[in-house]
Design an enzyme around this catalytic site. Structure first.
Site, PDB file in Angstrom:
ATOM      1  N   PHE A 249      -3.607  -0.999   7.427  1.00 48.67           N
ATOM      2  CA  PHE A 249      -4.239  -2.309   7.205  1.00 48.67           C
ATOM      3  C   PHE A 249      -5.191  -2.258   6.003  1.00 48.67           C
ATOM      4  O   PHE A 249      -4.952  -1.489   5.082  1.00 48.67           O
ATOM      5  CB  PHE A 249      -4.943  -2.816   8.464  1.00 48.67           C
ATOM      6  CG  PHE A 249      -4.007  -3.051   9.635  1.00 48.67           C
ATOM      7  CD1 PHE A 249      -2.731  -3.552   9.436  1.00 48.67           C
ATOM      8  CD2 PHE A 249      -4.407  -2.768  10.929  1.00 48.67           C
ATOM      9  CE1 PHE A 249      -1.875  -3.774  10.511  1.00 48.67           C
ATOM     10  CE2 PHE A 249      -3.554  -2.984  12.013  1.00 48.67           C
ATOM     11  CZ  PHE A 249      -2.299  -3.492  11.794  1.00 48.67           C
TER      12      PHE A 249
ATOM     13  N   ARG B 151       1.947   8.038   7.181  1.00 51.75           N
ATOM     14  CA  ARG B 151       2.214   7.879   8.622  1.00 51.75           C
ATOM     15  C   ARG B 151       3.715   7.739   8.867  1.00 51.75           C
ATOM     16  O   ARG B 151       4.461   7.307   7.992  1.00 51.75           O
ATOM     17  CB  ARG B 151       1.542   6.603   9.133  1.00 51.75           C
ATOM     18  CG  ARG B 151       0.058   6.752   9.312  1.00 51.75           C
ATOM     19  CD  ARG B 151      -0.580   5.407   9.512  1.00 51.75           C
ATOM     20  NE  ARG B 151      -0.343   4.573   8.354  1.00 51.75           N
ATOM     21  CZ  ARG B 151      -0.395   3.253   8.349  1.00 51.75           C
ATOM     22  NH1 ARG B 151      -0.647   2.603   9.446  1.00 51.75           N
ATOM     23  NH2 ARG B 151      -0.191   2.584   7.233  1.00 51.75           N
TER      24      ARG B 151
ATOM     25  N   LYS C  12       0.833  -1.211   0.000  1.00 45.89           N
ATOM     26  CA  LYS C  12       0.000   0.000   0.000  1.00 45.89           C
ATOM     27  C   LYS C  12       0.866   1.260   0.000  1.00 45.89           C
ATOM     28  O   LYS C  12       0.638   2.173  -0.799  1.00 45.89           O
ATOM     29  CB  LYS C  12      -0.851  -0.044   1.270  1.00 45.89           C
ATOM     30  CG  LYS C  12      -2.190   0.568   1.129  1.00 45.89           C
ATOM     31  CD  LYS C  12      -3.082   0.248   2.309  1.00 45.89           C
ATOM     32  CE  LYS C  12      -2.436  -0.307   3.426  1.00 45.89           C
ATOM     33  NZ  LYS C  12      -2.266  -0.430   4.626  1.00 45.89           N
TER      34      LYS C  12
ATOM     35  N   PHE D  10       4.174  -7.943  -8.754  1.00 47.31           N
ATOM     36  CA  PHE D  10       5.409  -8.590  -8.307  1.00 47.31           C
ATOM     37  C   PHE D  10       6.028  -9.294  -9.516  1.00 47.31           C
ATOM     38  O   PHE D  10       5.307  -9.672 -10.452  1.00 47.31           O
ATOM     39  CB  PHE D  10       5.127  -9.600  -7.185  1.00 47.31           C
ATOM     40  CG  PHE D  10       4.985  -8.957  -5.830  1.00 47.31           C
ATOM     41  CD1 PHE D  10       3.922  -8.112  -5.548  1.00 47.31           C
ATOM     42  CD2 PHE D  10       5.930  -9.182  -4.826  1.00 47.31           C
ATOM     43  CE1 PHE D  10       3.790  -7.497  -4.305  1.00 47.31           C
ATOM     44  CE2 PHE D  10       5.817  -8.582  -3.585  1.00 47.31           C
ATOM     45  CZ  PHE D  10       4.744  -7.738  -3.320  1.00 47.31           C
TER      46      PHE D  10
ATOM     47  N   THR E 182       3.918   1.546  -0.928  1.00 45.91           N
ATOM     48  CA  THR E 182       4.655   1.580  -2.195  1.00 45.91           C
ATOM     49  C   THR E 182       3.785   2.209  -3.287  1.00 45.91           C
ATOM     50  O   THR E 182       4.235   3.085  -4.039  1.00 45.91           O
ATOM     51  CB  THR E 182       5.076   0.149  -2.589  1.00 45.91           C
ATOM     52  OG1 THR E 182       5.795  -0.421  -1.492  1.00 45.91           O
ATOM     53  CG2 THR E 182       5.938   0.132  -3.827  1.00 45.91           C
TER      54      THR E 182
ATOM     55  N   ALA F 213      -3.935   0.923  13.459  1.00 47.77           N
ATOM     56  CA  ALA F 213      -5.217   0.912  12.741  1.00 47.77           C
ATOM     57  C   ALA F 213      -6.216  -0.055  13.369  1.00 47.77           C
ATOM     58  O   ALA F 213      -7.280  -0.269  12.827  1.00 47.77           O
ATOM     59  CB  ALA F 213      -4.997   0.571  11.280  1.00 47.77           C
TER      60      ALA F 213
ATOM     61  N   TRP G 115       6.957  -0.318  -8.034  1.00 46.68           N
ATOM     62  CA  TRP G 115       8.088  -0.893  -7.285  1.00 46.68           C
ATOM     63  C   TRP G 115       9.288  -1.044  -8.230  1.00 46.68           C
ATOM     64  O   TRP G 115      10.414  -0.711  -7.872  1.00 46.68           O
ATOM     65  CB  TRP G 115       7.668  -2.245  -6.701  1.00 46.68           C
ATOM     66  CG  TRP G 115       8.716  -2.897  -5.863  1.00 46.68           C
ATOM     67  CD1 TRP G 115       8.988  -2.667  -4.541  1.00 46.68           C
ATOM     68  CD2 TRP G 115       9.643  -3.913  -6.285  1.00 46.68           C
ATOM     69  NE1 TRP G 115      10.027  -3.469  -4.119  1.00 46.68           N
ATOM     70  CE2 TRP G 115      10.443  -4.238  -5.166  1.00 46.68           C
ATOM     71  CE3 TRP G 115       9.865  -4.574  -7.495  1.00 46.68           C
ATOM     72  CZ2 TRP G 115      11.450  -5.207  -5.223  1.00 46.68           C
ATOM     73  CZ3 TRP G 115      10.872  -5.531  -7.556  1.00 46.68           C
ATOM     74  CH2 TRP G 115      11.652  -5.831  -6.420  1.00 46.68           C
TER      75      TRP G 115
ATOM     76  N   LYS H 286      11.024  -7.660   9.282  1.00 47.59           N
ATOM     77  CA  LYS H 286      11.563  -6.871   8.182  1.00 47.59           C
ATOM     78  C   LYS H 286      10.416  -6.121   7.502  1.00 47.59           C
ATOM     79  O   LYS H 286       9.308  -6.619   7.433  1.00 47.59           O
ATOM     80  CB  LYS H 286      12.228  -7.804   7.180  1.00 47.59           C
ATOM     81  CG  LYS H 286      13.706  -7.534   7.022  1.00 47.59           C
ATOM     82  CD  LYS H 286      14.301  -8.554   6.084  1.00 47.59           C
ATOM     83  CE  LYS H 286      15.497  -8.081   5.335  1.00 47.59           C
ATOM     84  NZ  LYS H 286      16.485  -7.284   5.995  1.00 47.59           N
TER      85      LYS H 286
HETATM   86  P1  ADP Z   1       2.082  -2.020   3.064  1.00 46.97           P
HETATM   87  O1  ADP Z   1       1.993  -0.535   3.016  1.00 46.97           O
HETATM   88  O2  ADP Z   1       0.904  -2.690   2.423  1.00 46.97           O
HETATM   89  O3  ADP Z   1       2.398  -2.558   4.414  1.00 46.97           O
HETATM   90  P2  ADP Z   1       4.625  -1.643   1.766  1.00 46.97           P
HETATM   91  O4  ADP Z   1       4.361  -0.728   0.633  1.00 46.97           O
HETATM   92  O5  ADP Z   1       5.230  -1.058   3.008  1.00 46.97           O
HETATM   93  O6  ADP Z   1       3.315  -2.452   2.156  1.00 46.97           O
HETATM   94  O7  ADP Z   1       5.527  -2.831   1.218  1.00 46.97           O
HETATM   95  C1  ADP Z   1       5.951  -3.880   2.057  1.00 46.97           C
HETATM   96  C2  ADP Z   1       7.192  -4.520   1.471  1.00 46.97           C
HETATM   97  O8  ADP Z   1       6.849  -5.160   0.234  1.00 46.97           O
HETATM   98  C3  ADP Z   1       8.314  -3.537   1.161  1.00 46.97           C
HETATM   99  O9  ADP Z   1       9.538  -4.089   1.589  1.00 46.97           O
HETATM  100  C4  ADP Z   1       8.298  -3.412  -0.346  1.00 46.97           C
HETATM  101  O10 ADP Z   1       9.593  -3.214  -0.889  1.00 46.97           O
HETATM  102  C5  ADP Z   1       7.746  -4.749  -0.787  1.00 46.97           C
HETATM  103  N1  ADP Z   1       6.988  -4.618  -2.041  1.00 46.97           N
HETATM  104  C6  ADP Z   1       5.918  -3.822  -2.255  1.00 46.97           C
HETATM  105  N2  ADP Z   1       5.506  -3.930  -3.525  1.00 46.97           N
HETATM  106  C7  ADP Z   1       6.321  -4.813  -4.139  1.00 46.97           C
HETATM  107  C8  ADP Z   1       6.411  -5.346  -5.466  1.00 46.97           C
HETATM  108  N3  ADP Z   1       5.555  -4.999  -6.397  1.00 46.97           N
HETATM  109  N4  ADP Z   1       7.392  -6.253  -5.723  1.00 46.97           N
HETATM  110  C9  ADP Z   1       8.258  -6.631  -4.744  1.00 46.97           C
HETATM  111  N5  ADP Z   1       8.237  -6.156  -3.486  1.00 46.97           N
HETATM  112  C10 ADP Z   1       7.283  -5.260  -3.175  1.00 46.97           C
END
Ligand code: ADP
Length: 553
Positions: free
Chosen positions: A298, A91, A68, A378, A70, A270, A407, A102
């Site tokens: 979430f 946030r 989200k 992905f 990202t 959340a 990404w 991680k």
């Molecule tokens: P959320 O906001 O839903 O918790 P994030 O945007 O923080 O998710 O992403 C969580 C993790 O997933 C990060 O480490 C990010 O690099 C990885 N990630 C997000 N989108 C992709 C993608 N399309 N391909 C590979 N890794 C991704």
């Protein structure tokens, strides 16, 4: 390159250049070093309804990851690239999970906010200030009891715990005041993580310093021996606590990898709170930019619902479009595929799991706001799987879905999504709330359970039912409800994936958060102090003599 390497390779613009994009001159920001600043309040700018607000939310989180933040960052960059004056409002990450699991909260790949290490670690000190303010209140409460307890506080009914921004399960239940007459009055206590503090929710819902002080004075800290609520105003310390938050209330300005302004401020949970960045951050972004992308924590059932029903009445502006993030992997997981097999094409599982997306799109549509789906791609996703989702969204839901590759490609990976969002957000608003403000707490809970979760009804367990009567007698039954539910399922059972039906939501306890201005309904076993996993992320981190950090994501 991984997330931290990409961010370390970034060449950041001086913070004044980012402020210039928002027409903020040097007098209107307080730089914290070269690439971070606080924005001075109040901000002038234009009326907020002249801007477009885009809320990014998602399907239920899964271990597969949704992305989200990202997508929020990537969409912000894409809007800037198609010529819109854009700001992102996010946030602040909590330090506890950074050392545990991680994954930070600054986006990923080529859609990140920077400097990611600073933002994920101590940033501008807001959470430390909040922790200090919260624990100052705890100390003042215990001192009041020690010094004669004029307010007749029952030490067994203090509901203001202590906080730390650390995942530390050993502190969930504690006993304090041991050591004899001069070391306090012994009582059972416990710690929450800082982001679960009511002060965090309050900071994120306050409109200015006076409102912050007023809200702090309304916090219920516990009850007297004859069960009357005691507030911070009775303790007469609202002023002191507000002093500790005088800088934390100011929104923080940073940038994305593509130099789009990002305002990052506040970070309430959340579940037991409303899960969105501060009203002041969103309002500041709306005053200064024409398009503002923000997110709720979430899935749409938690952060999305709370954004609509708790945040927007305070903000005074409803979203003009909702972007719902889904991934092929997470939907296959919802369709029953184990975590280690998500990289294999499986259209049948996708078909089985897509019901989770359907439910969330429909619940957001009930607010009368246009919904666009972002399929966060992905590398293991196949073209057939992506196409399946695009076709399904069009045929089953009548909404547009876009292959989103931010990404891998940054803003360029969301150009078509950005154009669709602009088109959707330009429509006149037809927002309608889920429930009327004067509805009872039970009616509000039932509205959320039936219209958002797809369940039958709310069931109040004996303690909650008793509390409901007391709360009504105290005049608290008109407040919004903040549901504390597992993020993993639409139901209160984390194992029920997809779109469960025929379930009730069991509320075991109600918690008054009068400073934040809502009543928390606790369902299931929601943890307010997380623990660390067997292999905490901390084990993989290091720093070299020149200050280069490794292993932080
Ligand atoms: P959320 O906001 O839903 O918790 P994030 O945007 O923080 O998710 O992403 C969580 C993790 O997933 C990060 O480490 C990010 O690099 C990885 N990630 C997000 N989108 C992709 C993608 N399309 N391909 C590979 N890794 C991704």
């Amino acid at each position: 390159m991984n997330d931290i390497e990409i961010s370390q390779a970034a060449v950041m613009s001086p913070i004044q250049d980012i402020a210039d994009q928002l027409d903020l001159n040097g007098d209107q920001i307080e730089p914290y070093g070269a690439v971070k600043a606080k924005i001075k309040l109040p901000v002038a700018g234009h009326p907020i309804d002249q801007s477009h607000l885009i809320l990014v939310t998602s399907i239920n989180p899964t271990p597969a990851g949704e992305g989200k933040s990202t997508v929020t960052v990537g969409l912000g960059d894409a809007l800037k690239q198609i010529g819109k004056k854009t700001a992102i409002a996010l946030r602040e990450p909590s330090l506890g999970p950074v050392m545990g699991l991680k994954g930070g909260a600054t986006g990923g790949g080529y859609a990140q906010v920077v400097p990611m290490e600073d933002i994920n670690l101590h940033f501008t000190g807001d959470f430390h200030a909040l922790t200090e303010a919260h624990d100052t209140l705890a100390a003042l409460i215990d001192n009041h009891i020690q010094q004669g307890n004029e307010l007749n506080l029952d030490p067994r009914q203090i509901i203001w715990k202590r906080v730390l921004d650390i995942n530390d399960r050993a502190l969930r239940q504690t006993v304090i005041g041991l050591g004899g007459r001069t070391s306090g009055v012994p009582r059972q206590d416990g710690f929450d993580i800082t982001v679960a503090s009511e002060l965090m929710a309050i900071l994120c819902l306050s409109r200015n310093l006076s409102d912050l002080k007023q809200r702090i004075s309304q916090i219920v800290i516990g009850y007297t021996y004859d069960k009357q609520p005691v507030t911070v105003s009775d303790l007469k310390v609202a002023g002191a606590l507000t002093v500790l938050l005088k800088d934390a209330i100011k929104p923080n300005l940073v940038q994305t990898l593509d130099h789009t302004p990002a305002i990052i401020h506040g970070g309430p949970f959340a579940n037991i709170a409303h899960g969105c960045n501060s009203v002041l951050a969103t309002e500041t972004a709306l005053k200064l930019a024409d398009y503002v992308v923000t997110e709720g924590g979430f899935g749409a059932d938690l952060g999305g619902e709370k954004f609509m029903d708790i945040k927007t009445p305070v903000l005074g502006k409803t979203p003009d479009a909702v972007v719902l993030v889904a991934t092929v992997r997470a939907l296959k997981y919802n369709g029953g595929v184990p975590k280690d097999q998500l990289e294999t094409e499986n259209l049948a599982a996708l078909q089985a799991g897509v019901v989770n997306l359907h439910r969330h799109v429909r619940s957001m549509q009930q607010y009368g706001v246009p919904v666009v789906v972002a399929v966060n791609r992905f590398t293991s996703d196949t073209d057939q799987e992506i196409q399946f989702l695009i076709d399904d969204c069009r045929d089953t839901l009548g909404v547009n879905a876009f292959d989103t590759t931010v990404w891998a490609h940054g803003g360029q990976g969301a150009t078509r999504l950005a154009e669709a969002v602009v088109q959707a957000a330009d429509q006149p608003s037809t927002f309608k709330p889920l429930y009327e403000p004067q509805a009872t707490l039970t009616d509000k809970m039932n509205a959320i359970v039936t219209k958002i979760y797809g369940g039958r009804k709310v069931v109040l367990e004996p303690k909650a039912a008793r509390q409901l009567k007391t709360f009504a007698a105290n005049g608290w039954d008109h407040l919004p409800v903040c549901m504390a539910k597992t993020q993993y399922s639409l139901s209160d059972d984390a194992k029920k994936l997809g779109a469960p039906a025929d379930f009730d939501i069991h509320v075991r306890e109600l918690v008054p958060k009068l400073g934040a201005g809502f009543i928390v309904a606790l369902t299931g076993n929601v943890l307010t102090m997380p623990g660390l996993p067997k292999h905490p992320a901390a084990l993989d981190m290091d720093i070299t003599e020149d200050g280069t950090i490794t292993g932080l994501f």
